[in-house]
Every structure is written in C-alpha cells, then in structure tokens.
Design a protein around this motif. Structure first.
Motif, PDB file in Angstrom:
ATOM      1  N   ALA A   1      -1.300  -4.136   6.287  1.00  0.00           N
ATOM      2  CA  ALA A   1      -0.422  -4.938   5.633  1.00  0.00           C
ATOM      3  C   ALA A   1      -0.817  -6.254   5.434  1.00  0.00           C
ATOM      4  CB  ALA A   1       1.016  -4.931   6.335  1.00  0.00           C
ATOM      5  N   VAL A   2      -1.428  -6.732   6.726  1.00  0.00           N
ATOM      6  CA  VAL A   2      -2.076  -8.084   6.869  1.00  0.00           C
ATOM      7  C   VAL A   2      -3.475  -7.966   5.715  1.00  0.00           C
ATOM      8  CG1 VAL A   2      -3.249  -9.641   8.074  1.00  0.00           C
ATOM      9  CG2 VAL A   2      -1.623  -8.599   9.020  1.00  0.00           C
ATOM     10  N   GLU A   3      -4.119  -7.018   5.903  1.00  0.00           N
ATOM     11  CA  GLU A   3      -5.371  -6.869   4.853  1.00  0.00           C
ATOM     12  C   GLU A   3      -5.010  -7.136   3.430  1.00  0.00           C
ATOM     13  OE1 GLU A   3      -9.104  -4.365   5.437  1.00  0.00           O
ATOM     14  OE2 GLU A   3      -7.423  -3.208   4.435  1.00  0.00           O
ATOM     15  N   HIS A   4      -3.759  -6.293   3.195  1.00  0.00           N
ATOM     16  CA  HIS A   4      -3.430  -6.248   1.591  1.00  0.00           C
ATOM     17  C   HIS A   4      -2.916  -7.548   0.994  1.00  0.00           C
ATOM     18  CE1 HIS A   4      -0.612  -3.992  -1.298  1.00  0.00           C
ATOM     19  NE2 HIS A   4      -1.548  -4.819  -1.913  1.00  0.00           N
ATOM     20  N   LEU A   5      -2.224  -8.189   2.163  1.00  0.00           N
ATOM     21  CA  LEU A   5      -1.686  -9.670   1.694  1.00  0.00           C
ATOM     22  C   LEU A   5      -2.897 -10.356   1.761  1.00  0.00           C
ATOM     23  CD1 LEU A   5       0.292 -12.022   1.751  1.00  0.00           C
ATOM     24  CD2 LEU A   5       0.033 -12.252   4.134  1.00  0.00           C
ATOM     25  N   GLY A   6      -4.177 -10.328   2.467  1.00  0.00           N
ATOM     26  CA  GLY A   6      -5.210 -11.229   2.464  1.00  0.00           C
ATOM     27  C   GLY A   6      -5.832 -10.758   1.059  1.00  0.00           C
ATOM     28  N   GLN A   7      -5.922  -9.583   0.749  1.00  0.00           N
ATOM     29  CA  GLN A   7      -6.858  -9.169  -0.513  1.00  0.00           C
ATOM     30  C   GLN A   7      -5.987  -9.885  -1.803  1.00  0.00           C
ATOM     31  OE1 GLN A   7      -7.037  -5.278  -0.384  1.00  0.00           O
ATOM     32  NE2 GLN A   7      -9.017  -5.030   1.006  1.00  0.00           N
ATOM     33  N   SER A   8      -4.666  -9.757  -1.786  1.00  0.00           N
ATOM     34  CA  SER A   8      -3.771 -10.489  -2.930  1.00  0.00           C
ATOM     35  C   SER A   8      -3.980 -12.040  -2.888  1.00  0.00           C
ATOM     36  CB  SER A   8      -2.267 -10.122  -2.447  1.00  0.00           C
ATOM     37  OG  SER A   8      -2.059  -8.678  -2.914  1.00  0.00           O
ATOM     38  N   LEU A   9      -3.930 -12.708  -1.547  1.00  0.00           N
ATOM     39  CA  LEU A   9      -4.284 -14.178  -1.703  1.00  0.00           C
ATOM     40  C   LEU A   9      -5.591 -14.474  -2.391  1.00  0.00           C
ATOM     41  CD1 LEU A   9      -2.695 -14.968   1.535  1.00  0.00           C
ATOM     42  CD2 LEU A   9      -1.692 -15.310  -0.759  1.00  0.00           C
ATOM     43  N   TYR A  10      -6.754 -13.655  -1.815  1.00  0.00           N
ATOM     44  CA  TYR A  10      -7.913 -13.987  -2.123  1.00  0.00           C
ATOM     45  C   TYR A  10      -7.993 -13.682  -3.839  1.00  0.00           C
ATOM     46  CZ  TYR A  10     -12.736 -13.079  -3.148  1.00  0.00           C
ATOM     47  OH  TYR A  10     -14.235 -13.070  -3.671  1.00  0.00           O
TER      48      TYR A  10
ATOM     49  N   ASP B   1       4.669  -2.534   3.082  1.00  0.00           N
ATOM     50  CA  ASP B   1       3.854  -2.252   3.850  1.00  0.00           C
ATOM     51  C   ASP B   1       4.224  -2.155   5.422  1.00  0.00           C
ATOM     52  OD1 ASP B   1       1.949  -1.863   1.871  1.00  0.00           O
ATOM     53  OD2 ASP B   1       0.933  -3.838   2.121  1.00  0.00           O
ATOM     54  N   LEU B   2       4.994  -3.248   5.633  1.00  0.00           N
ATOM     55  CA  LEU B   2       5.560  -3.495   6.959  1.00  0.00           C
ATOM     56  C   LEU B   2       6.645  -2.176   7.274  1.00  0.00           C
ATOM     57  CD1 LEU B   2       6.014  -7.176   7.104  1.00  0.00           C
ATOM     58  CD2 LEU B   2       4.495  -6.021   8.425  1.00  0.00           C
ATOM     59  N   ALA B   3       7.433  -1.949   6.216  1.00  0.00           N
ATOM     60  CA  ALA B   3       8.357  -0.718   6.574  1.00  0.00           C
ATOM     61  C   ALA B   3       7.366   0.361   6.836  1.00  0.00           C
ATOM     62  CB  ALA B   3       9.141  -0.432   5.250  1.00  0.00           C
ATOM     63  N   LYS B   4       6.355   0.514   6.348  1.00  0.00           N
ATOM     64  CA  LYS B   4       5.656   1.862   6.739  1.00  0.00           C
ATOM     65  C   LYS B   4       5.201   1.830   8.074  1.00  0.00           C
ATOM     66  CE  LYS B   4       2.520   3.567   3.830  1.00  0.00           C
ATOM     67  NZ  LYS B   4       1.213   3.657   3.116  1.00  0.00           N
ATOM     68  N   ALA B   5       4.640   0.747   8.480  1.00  0.00           N
ATOM     69  CA  ALA B   5       4.045   0.660   9.915  1.00  0.00           C
ATOM     70  C   ALA B   5       5.245   0.652  11.079  1.00  0.00           C
ATOM     71  CB  ALA B   5       3.325  -0.746  10.167  1.00  0.00           C
ATOM     72  N   GLU B   6       6.379   0.108  10.622  1.00  0.00           N
ATOM     73  CA  GLU B   6       7.614   0.247  11.626  1.00  0.00           C
ATOM     74  C   GLU B   6       7.959   1.530  11.523  1.00  0.00           C
ATOM     75  OE1 GLU B   6      11.052  -0.153  13.689  1.00  0.00           O
ATOM     76  OE2 GLU B   6      10.886   0.765  11.583  1.00  0.00           O
TER      77      GLU B   6
ATOM     78  N   ALA C   1     -11.886  -5.825  12.257  1.00  0.00           N
ATOM     79  CA  ALA C   1     -12.365  -6.516  11.011  1.00  0.00           C
ATOM     80  C   ALA C   1     -11.373  -6.094   9.833  1.00  0.00           C
ATOM     81  CB  ALA C   1     -13.766  -6.122  10.965  1.00  0.00           C
ATOM     82  N   LEU C   2     -11.261  -6.836   9.101  1.00  0.00           N
ATOM     83  CA  LEU C   2     -10.292  -6.644   8.023  1.00  0.00           C
ATOM     84  C   LEU C   2     -11.134  -7.143   6.498  1.00  0.00           C
ATOM     85  CD1 LEU C   2      -6.872  -8.382   9.016  1.00  0.00           C
ATOM     86  CD2 LEU C   2      -7.713  -6.109   9.292  1.00  0.00           C
ATOM     87  N   ASP C   3     -11.145  -6.265   5.379  1.00  0.00           N
ATOM     88  CA  ASP C   3     -11.781  -6.427   4.457  1.00  0.00           C
ATOM     89  C   ASP C   3     -10.691  -7.440   3.425  1.00  0.00           C
ATOM     90  OD1 ASP C   3     -13.187  -6.304   1.922  1.00  0.00           O
ATOM     91  OD2 ASP C   3     -12.572  -4.358   1.410  1.00  0.00           O
ATOM     92  N   LEU C   4     -10.857  -8.730   3.677  1.00  0.00           N
ATOM     93  CA  LEU C   4      -9.851  -9.504   3.080  1.00  0.00           C
ATOM     94  C   LEU C   4     -10.171  -9.861   1.604  1.00  0.00           C
ATOM     95  CD1 LEU C   4      -9.425 -12.387   5.826  1.00  0.00           C
ATOM     96  CD2 LEU C   4      -7.897 -10.300   5.235  1.00  0.00           C
ATOM     97  N   ASN C   5     -11.476  -9.534   1.144  1.00  0.00           N
ATOM     98  CA  ASN C   5     -11.625 -10.098  -0.196  1.00  0.00           C
ATOM     99  C   ASN C   5     -11.871  -8.604  -1.142  1.00  0.00           C
ATOM    100  OD1 ASN C   5     -14.064  -8.795   0.771  1.00  0.00           O
ATOM    101  ND2 ASN C   5     -15.493 -10.442   0.601  1.00  0.00           N
TER     102      ASN C   5
END
Length: 414
Positions: free
Chosen positions: A67-76, A122-127, A148-152
């Motif tokens: 969920a954090v990675e997906h957010l990062g990729q969207s922001l990138y 994404d958070l609902a799936k994790a929870e 490590a996260l693939d942020l880009n």
C-alpha cells in the motif's frame, strides 16, 4: 516534529543478532523489493498451509508495505514535491520521500482522489489478512534495515528506495545516510509479535480514516489553488507565470497562496458515507490499541521489542515504557472513545462552559465544511450541545505522563 521520531531512526545504528536460523518466507521478497511476487508466493503458500501464522503475518505486513509502495509510485508518477515543498512537508501522505521524476504526468484533482481511494482499498486488504492471524505466540523477525520498496515503478528496488532511507528522507536532520554503516543496517532486526499484529491493523484503520475523511468532501477549488506547491506538473487553472512579478520573493507568493487557500477552504459534501466509514475506522483504532496492549502486557520475553511493556527493552535506544505511561495511554483511549461516541464534547472558544461539539455527530451527520465558519463558531453550531466538555488540563495531564512528548508517543503507541 515530535522528539520521539528521531529516536526511532537511531535504532538503525544498533547491532542485532539473527533471531532465527531460517528467516520468514516473506523476508526475501521484502529485502529484494519484490512485493508483488511475494504476495503471490505467500498467498499460494497459505492455500496449502493455512495454519502458518508467521507467513500470514508476513503476507499482511507485505500487503501494508505494498500500500505504501503503491502510494509512492502514484506520487512519483505525478511528480510529487514532498519534502521539497513547505506545504508538502505538512501533509503526511504527500511528504513520502519519493525519487524525483524528470518527466511527471499531468495531475488533476480527480487523480489525487483516485490515489486516496487506492490507498483505502490496499489497506483494507492488508487489514483483512492480519485479522486472520490468531496465534498469540506468532513471531515475525525481520531485517528492517534491508526492506526495499520500488517507489518509482521501474521494477527494481534499492539505493534510496530502502525503507530506512525513506525514513531518513522524511527526517533529514538525523543524517542517517551518513551515520548508519552497512554492517549496522545489515544486522538490524525487529522481532514483531502478536501485539504488533493489532498495532499494524490499527495503523491500517488510522490511515484509512484520514483518506476517507478527505474523500468525503470536494476540495477541488482548494487543490487548484495549492497544487503547484504539491506537484511538479499540475493541470489546474493558475495565474499565468508571465504575469507574476520577479521582484517578489518566494515567501511573498506563498503568503498570497495561503490567503487564497483559507478563502477556498469551503468543502461541499461529496460522499457523506465516507465520513461514517472514517468514524468506524477510528473506533476500530481504539479497540485494536486496547487489544495490542493486552497482548504486549502479557509478554514475558525480551526479544528485540518494537513496542515493549514496562519490563521489556525497546529497540529504540534510551526509551523506556513505564507502567504509568501504559496506564496513561489507556486513560487516553477512554477519553478518545468518549469523544468519538459523543459522551464527552470538544470545547469551542466561543461556546459557554458546559457547551461543546459532539464529534460523533460531525461524522454521522456531516455537512458542508467551511474552515472560517468553524473558527468563527457558526460552522460548529449544528453540532453544539450541552454536556461534559473535555478541558485543556486533560491534554496537559497526558503531556506530563509522557514526559512532555505525548504526541510522539501517541504516534508510536497507536
């Protein structure tokens, strides 16, 4: 920045021994930054071994980080400015340290709403995955410094995309990139346990509550006014650059934008059901925090604890959790629950003693939000009623219990 947060970063400088001969199945996917592959592998593994609570805990943790990675990729993708912007530094989700995108896509308000909705999903799936971890003896030892996260979104993770460097980017005053040796990062381990399952579930709900609250309203006019402070390439109406005076300093333009932002902080209600969903998430945060501390206080080991009880050592150096602090946290949870259920009221500077704002009604009976009217008092009138009102002394009492750093401990304790 709460004073506790720099201490969290310093744990990366501590040595630790390996906690198990065989690392958890999830670890290789986290350290290699192959989260999508790891989710598929762990889901397949659990189909044949549904009682493997360690792997289920690992899958839920991986899904949270996805969920954090997906957010990062969207922001990138849209060229989020993050810490490069004064405003971006103030917004928790926007300030995620993502690499600079030399060719960002144009971003509009509806794109930002889609990012937030993806985060909720994404958070609902994790929870949901974490909720199925039932073994009170479950352990998940992880080399936190190597995650490590693939942020880009280029298919690889590493370098500045390691989780600890992302944290260092959010807290540049720590200079962790200069101080943490490769050996220290390699050896740093946290032994997450059953109490941390509830803790992470609580964070899923807390972040979801923030997203749902934002999504409940239409903030497009405000976004259009401040988007250039948040993204490199916003597609919004704006003052033509050629008309702006070059003699004015940046801070003068910032003040002008701040004035416009206050004027435009009037949000029509767009999806009222999301305010009710946010309320449910916040109630769940309180419930899960209590369950987390019940599990933590029942622990008798002392094994690289992320959130310790009063008899355990914490991986954060020079931080001790006392019995008084734990009792104080439960008192805070009771106060927060009283506010969310409307049993106690929030004070407003213009209301007389014994009159306050019913927070439950704010979520359950939402209306158009106008920042100026709320400050004035007119916006709060529909939620005003007589009853027991919390006082400033309540907050200061918590501050004293937590050595003047209640907010920092609250972010950590969840």
């Amino acid at each position: 920045m709460p004073r506790l947060l720099p201490l969290v970063g310093l744990v990366l400088l501590l040595p630790a021994t390996l906690l198990a001969a065989e690392p958890p199945l999830v670890e290789k996917f986290l350290t290699e930054g192959k989260l999508a592959e790891g989710e598929r592998a762990l889901a397949a593994h659990l189909k044949t071994r549904p009682a493997d609570n360690e792997s289920r805990f690992g899958l839920g943790t991986l899904q949270f980080l996805r969920a954090v990675e997906h957010l990062g990729q969207s922001l990138y993708k849209y060229g989020a400015l993050g810490n490069e912007s004064r405003l971006g530094r103030q917004i928790p989700l926007i300030r995620l340290a993502v690499p600079h995108n030399p060719n960002p896509a144009k971003v509009r308000y509806e794109n930002v709403r889609a990012i937030l909705q993806d985060m909720v999903d994404d958070l609902a799936k994790a929870e949901a995955t974490l909720a199925k971890v039932e073994d009170p003896s479950v352990k998940l030892p992880l080399h936190f410094g190597l995650i490590a996260l693939d942020l880009n979104g280029d298919g690889t993770a590493g370098g500045d995309e390691t989780l600890w460097k992302i944290y260092a980017g959010l807290n540049r005053g720590l200079r962790l990139s200069e101080e943490a040796t490769p050996e220290a990062v390699q050896d740093f381990v946290i032994a997450f346990d059953h109490g941390d399952v509830f803790w992470l579930r609580g964070y899923c709900h807390l972040l979801s509550a923030i997203c749902e609250t934002v999504l409940a309203y239409d903030e497009e006019r405000l976004f259009n006014a401040v988007a250039h402070h948040l993204f490199d390439n916003p597609e919004v109406p704006a003052l033509p650059v050629e008309l702006l005076s070059e003699e004015r300093r940046d801070w003068e333009h910032d003040i002008a934008d701040a004035i416009a932002a206050i004027h435009l902080a009037t949000f029509p209600l767009k999806q009222p059901a999301k305010m009710k969903a946010a309320h449910e998430h916040l109630i769940a945060v309180i419930r899960l925090s209590r369950e987390s501390w019940t599990a933590i206080q029942a622990e008798t080991d002392n094994d690289h604890e992320w959130v310790p009880n009063s008899k355990q050592d914490c991986v954060i150096p020079n931080v001790r959790v006392s019995a008084e602090m734990i009792a104080g946290w439960h008192e805070f949870l009771n106060e927060a629950e009283s506010l969310l259920t409307g049993k106690k009221l929030i004070p407003h500077w213009r209301f007389k003693p014994g009159v306050g704002i019913n927070l439950r009604k704010v979520f359950q009976e939402p209306r158009e939000f106008d920042l100026v009217f709320w400050a004035h008092g007119a916006g709060a009138v529909p939620y005003a009623e007589a009853g027991e009102v919390v006082t400033r002394e309540t907050f200061w009492r918590f501050e004293r219990m937590f050595r003047g750093n209640f907010v920092g401990f609250a972010i950590w304790f969840n």
